[in-house]
Design a protein around this motif. Structure first.
Motif, PDB file in Angstrom:
ATOM      1  N   ILE A 133      22.506  29.575  18.292  1.00  0.00           N
ATOM      2  CA  ILE A 133      21.260  29.626  19.739  1.00  0.00           C
ATOM      3  C   ILE A 133      20.901  28.115  20.501  1.00  0.00           C
ATOM      4  O   ILE A 133      20.307  29.055  21.317  1.00  0.00           O
ATOM      5  N   GLU A 134      20.947  26.990  19.929  1.00  0.00           N
ATOM      6  CA  GLU A 134      20.462  26.423  20.310  1.00  0.00           C
ATOM      7  C   GLU A 134      21.616  25.606  21.521  1.00  0.00           C
ATOM      8  O   GLU A 134      21.457  24.881  23.036  1.00  0.00           O
ATOM      9  N   LEU A 135      23.197  26.056  20.639  1.00  0.00           N
ATOM     10  CA  LEU A 135      23.909  25.308  21.505  1.00  0.00           C
ATOM     11  C   LEU A 135      24.437  26.324  22.909  1.00  0.00           C
ATOM     12  O   LEU A 135      24.375  26.384  23.992  1.00  0.00           O
ATOM     13  N   THR A 136      24.095  27.909  22.388  1.00  0.00           N
ATOM     14  CA  THR A 136      24.431  29.355  23.537  1.00  0.00           C
ATOM     15  C   THR A 136      23.373  29.122  24.434  1.00  0.00           C
ATOM     16  O   THR A 136      23.389  30.412  24.811  1.00  0.00           O
ATOM     17  N   GLY A 137      22.233  29.450  23.307  1.00  0.00           N
ATOM     18  CA  GLY A 137      20.844  30.069  24.296  1.00  0.00           C
ATOM     19  C   GLY A 137      20.222  31.388  23.505  1.00  0.00           C
ATOM     20  O   GLY A 137      21.559  31.715  22.749  1.00  0.00           O
ATOM     21  N   ARG A 138      19.642  31.816  24.053  1.00  0.00           N
ATOM     22  CA  ARG A 138      19.026  33.056  23.756  1.00  0.00           C
ATOM     23  C   ARG A 138      18.862  34.601  24.778  1.00  0.00           C
ATOM     24  O   ARG A 138      18.584  34.984  24.629  1.00  0.00           O
ATOM     25  N   GLU A 139      19.564  33.900  25.600  1.00  0.00           N
ATOM     26  CA  GLU A 139      19.343  34.485  27.105  1.00  0.00           C
ATOM     27  C   GLU A 139      20.522  36.163  26.318  1.00  0.00           C
ATOM     28  O   GLU A 139      21.987  35.679  25.912  1.00  0.00           O
TER      29      GLU A 139
END
Length: 252
Positions: free
Chosen positions: A241-247
């Protein structure tokens, strides 16, 4: 001992016909023999494209892929003999029995029926399916089909095994049986390339993880190091989640 990487991916890019973007963007990657390599990423990140190129199903737009130092351009048949593929979709004939399916797929690898029969029986037994060997696949539960699907991809004892969501939609017992079998295969020398959205499973199973997003490898390390190097991360899901985001990555 051969220390050459089993897989060498050199500046591989892929742009599909009519697309305005690169599905893979100058990917450089090396995977050593004996790894259980987790290729993880959001929907549309490039996982399927990269695996398809590594299996020889599609060609890159540019760059080079070497497996055991060989290229699909010149050694296609030889490479394919060393590869096993377990797709997410069930690659089975529902009206055939488990044994009939496996004997058929084994014959596709050029194996003789006399050598296939004991191999099929051994794998069925190890995965708890021997009592159902003569039952039609259409009567099997999802977990049972997943286990037969796995056997179909390993009958020829491949050096390199590709797995796409091997435990999706199965019960806990089937998941445990599949995971144990994969660990045994790896211990016996099979290199495994694994894709999944089950990040806890990937954290436990994989010796090395590469995270891909927008066609690029954005991080690579052992699960433990990825977690320790990411602030406040407790597990691989937090890293992801930190690297790819929550979108949301929905697409149609």
């Amino acid at each position: 001992m051969d220390t050459t990487p089993l897989i060498q991916i050199k500046q591989v890019s892929k742009q599909y016909k009519g697309a305005t973007f690169l599905s893979l963007d100058a990917v450089d990657l090396q995977i050593n023999r004996g790894e259980v390599y987790g290729l993880l990423g959001p929907n549309g990140a490039g996982k399927t494209t990269l695996i398809s190129i590594l299996c020889g199903l599609i060609k890159p737009t540019s760059g080079e892929v070497l497996i055991s130092g060989k290229s699909f351009k010149t050694d296609d048949k030889e490479i394919r003999k060393t590869i096993g593929v377990v797709p997410q979709e069930y690659a089975l004939y529902p009206k055939l029995t488990a044994k009939e399916n496996l004997l058929y797929f084994g014959s596709m690898f050029g194996m003789k029926k006399s050598e296939l029969k004991p191999i099929v029986s051994t794998h069925l037994d190890q995965l708890g399916l021997l009592p159902f060997a003569d039952k039609k696949i259409k009567t099997f539960s999802g977990g049972m089909k997943r286990r037969v699907n796995l056997i179909a991809g390993i009958l020829h004892n491949p050096e390199l095994l590709f797995l796409d969501e091997p435990t999706v939609g199965v019960d806990v017992q089937s998941k445990q049986a599949i995971t144990t079998k994969l660990q045994e295969l790896n211990k016996a020398g099979t290199t495994i390339i694994y894709t999944s959205h089950h990040l806890r499973e990937a954290q436990d199973l994989c010796s090395l993880v590469g995270i891909i997003d927008s066609g690029k490898i954005i991080a690579e390390n052992t699960p433990a190091k990825l977690i320790s190097e990411t602030e406040d991360a407790r597990n691989l899901e937090d890293v992801f989640i930190e690297l790819t985001g929550r979108e949301l990555r929905d697409y149609a």
